[in-house]
Scaffold this motif. Sequence first.
Motif, mmCIF file in Angstrom:
data_model
loop_
_atom_site.group_PDB
_atom_site.id
_atom_site.type_symbol
_atom_site.label_atom_id
_atom_site.label_comp_id
_atom_site.label_asym_id
_atom_site.label_seq_id
_atom_site.Cartn_x
_atom_site.Cartn_y
_atom_site.Cartn_z
ATOM 1 N N GLU A 213 -0.813 2.304 -16.660
ATOM 2 C CA GLU A 213 -0.223 1.905 -15.539
ATOM 3 C C GLU A 213 1.405 1.296 -15.999
ATOM 4 O O GLU A 213 1.457 0.415 -16.894
ATOM 5 C CB GLU A 213 -0.954 0.966 -14.590
ATOM 6 N N THR A 214 2.373 1.915 -15.267
ATOM 7 C CA THR A 214 3.641 1.060 -15.447
ATOM 8 C C THR A 214 3.678 -0.324 -15.215
ATOM 9 O O THR A 214 4.431 -1.136 -16.280
ATOM 10 C CB THR A 214 4.756 1.809 -14.419
ATOM 11 N N ALA B 87 6.313 -4.491 -5.558
ATOM 12 C CA ALA B 87 6.339 -3.009 -5.282
ATOM 13 C C ALA B 87 7.150 -2.218 -6.443
ATOM 14 O O ALA B 87 6.813 -0.988 -6.800
ATOM 15 C CB ALA B 87 7.087 -2.907 -3.905
ATOM 16 N N GLY C 127 6.758 -3.110 -9.593
ATOM 17 C CA GLY C 127 6.074 -2.891 -10.784
ATOM 18 C C GLY C 127 6.092 -4.292 -11.597
ATOM 19 O O GLY C 127 5.303 -4.270 -12.680
ATOM 20 N N ALA D 20 0.766 -1.386 0.071
ATOM 21 C CA ALA D 20 0.081 -0.089 -0.101
ATOM 22 C C ALA D 20 0.823 1.305 -0.053
ATOM 23 O O ALA D 20 0.523 2.352 -0.606
ATOM 24 C CB ALA D 20 -1.001 0.012 1.214
ATOM 25 N N GLU D 21 1.996 1.297 0.653
ATOM 26 C CA GLU D 21 2.687 2.552 0.792
ATOM 27 C C GLU D 21 3.555 2.700 -0.400
ATOM 28 O O GLU D 21 3.954 3.742 -0.673
ATOM 29 C CB GLU D 21 3.887 2.125 1.821
ATOM 30 N N HIS D 22 3.696 1.663 -1.168
ATOM 31 C CA HIS D 22 4.379 1.615 -2.693
ATOM 32 C C HIS D 22 3.240 1.938 -3.833
ATOM 33 O O HIS D 22 3.866 1.632 -4.985
ATOM 34 C CB HIS D 22 5.165 0.559 -2.917
ATOM 35 N N GLY D 23 1.880 2.263 -3.261
ATOM 36 C CA GLY D 23 1.073 2.471 -4.413
ATOM 37 C C GLY D 23 0.375 0.992 -5.165
ATOM 38 O O GLY D 23 -0.108 1.289 -6.166
ATOM 39 N N ARG D 24 0.731 0.006 -4.523
ATOM 40 C CA ARG D 24 0.052 -1.223 -5.109
ATOM 41 C C ARG D 24 -1.085 -1.690 -4.321
ATOM 42 O O ARG D 24 -1.120 -1.254 -3.225
ATOM 43 C CB ARG D 24 1.308 -2.348 -5.028
ATOM 44 N N GLU D 25 -1.999 -2.560 -4.777
ATOM 45 C CA GLU D 25 -2.957 -3.032 -4.355
ATOM 46 C C GLU D 25 -2.673 -4.113 -3.017
ATOM 47 O O GLU D 25 -2.104 -4.965 -3.041
ATOM 48 C CB GLU D 25 -4.011 -3.915 -4.976
ATOM 49 N N SER D 26 -3.070 -3.907 -1.818
ATOM 50 C CA SER D 26 -2.795 -4.520 -0.490
ATOM 51 C C SER D 26 -3.144 -6.192 -0.768
ATOM 52 O O SER D 26 -2.511 -7.011 -0.275
ATOM 53 C CB SER D 26 -3.292 -3.868 0.424
#
Length: 288
Positions: free
Chosen positions: A205-206, A66, A68, A17-23
């Motif tokens: 999205e990357t 995280a 990508g 979550a902190e790295h912008g990914r779905e938890s």
Amino acid sequence: MSTKVHEALAWASSFLAEHGRESFAAEILMRHVLGDVNRTEMLMRLHDVMSEENESQLRAAVARHAEGEPVQYITGKEEFYGRTFSVNEEVLIPRPETEELVEHTLTLISEHFSDYETVAVADIGTGSGAISISLALENNRLDVFTVDIAEESIEVAKGNADRLGAEVTFLHGDLLHPFISSGKKLDVVVSNPPYIPDHEIAVLETIVKDREPMRALSGGEDGYVFYRRFMEELPLVLKEKAIVGFEVGAGQGETVAGMLRVTFPGADVYVKEDISGKDRMVFAILGK
């Protein structure tokens, strides 16, 4: 102090979550490192102490995601139409909306070819084999062919067909050229071709644009380059009575339908929405 499964899961969820990914990806990765267990099995082990090896594997997998890398490429698999398909960086990850393309194609085949002993079906753009293999396994009357320009993709799909027990003929080539050159005529052509306009790829999205194969994403300047090629080639391979089914990008349905109406005057052509209400499929029924 040894780490329990629930503790590692909480860490992984927060880290992603902190790295912008779905938890929720943390749970998928946890199940993978625990030996590809199902969710119930994982929940039963929440208070178990993880081995150092499993904890190390989880941390590595979480870090990769995280940064990508898609979860499916880390685990090496994705679910499609009730089956597990192996995937890697050479193939597009199967999407849920493509399951609806398969489902409706099967419905149309049952409606329009119910009295046929065998139905010749071609899936153009093999990828992981999700479409062709699902069609072959769902209806044993289908003589299924699939074509891809990338031999690397074909190898992935062949592995899936062997493991799942599907009889599919794999052809290396460009769109419908293998059938044109051999004179093979088809009852059904189905495809999920690349349809993303080149200018839109930059804003994807990357995790998609930088990881999934570009050849499976780019539909040319306006997104319709492959559909235009289909309109040139389909008349050369379809029987008088036939079905064509395409997946399209959101908002592309009426344009592709218009192409089919021009190519096949008199055909029953329609746009079908997916479960989300977007016009993601186009079908043409010839010679009703």
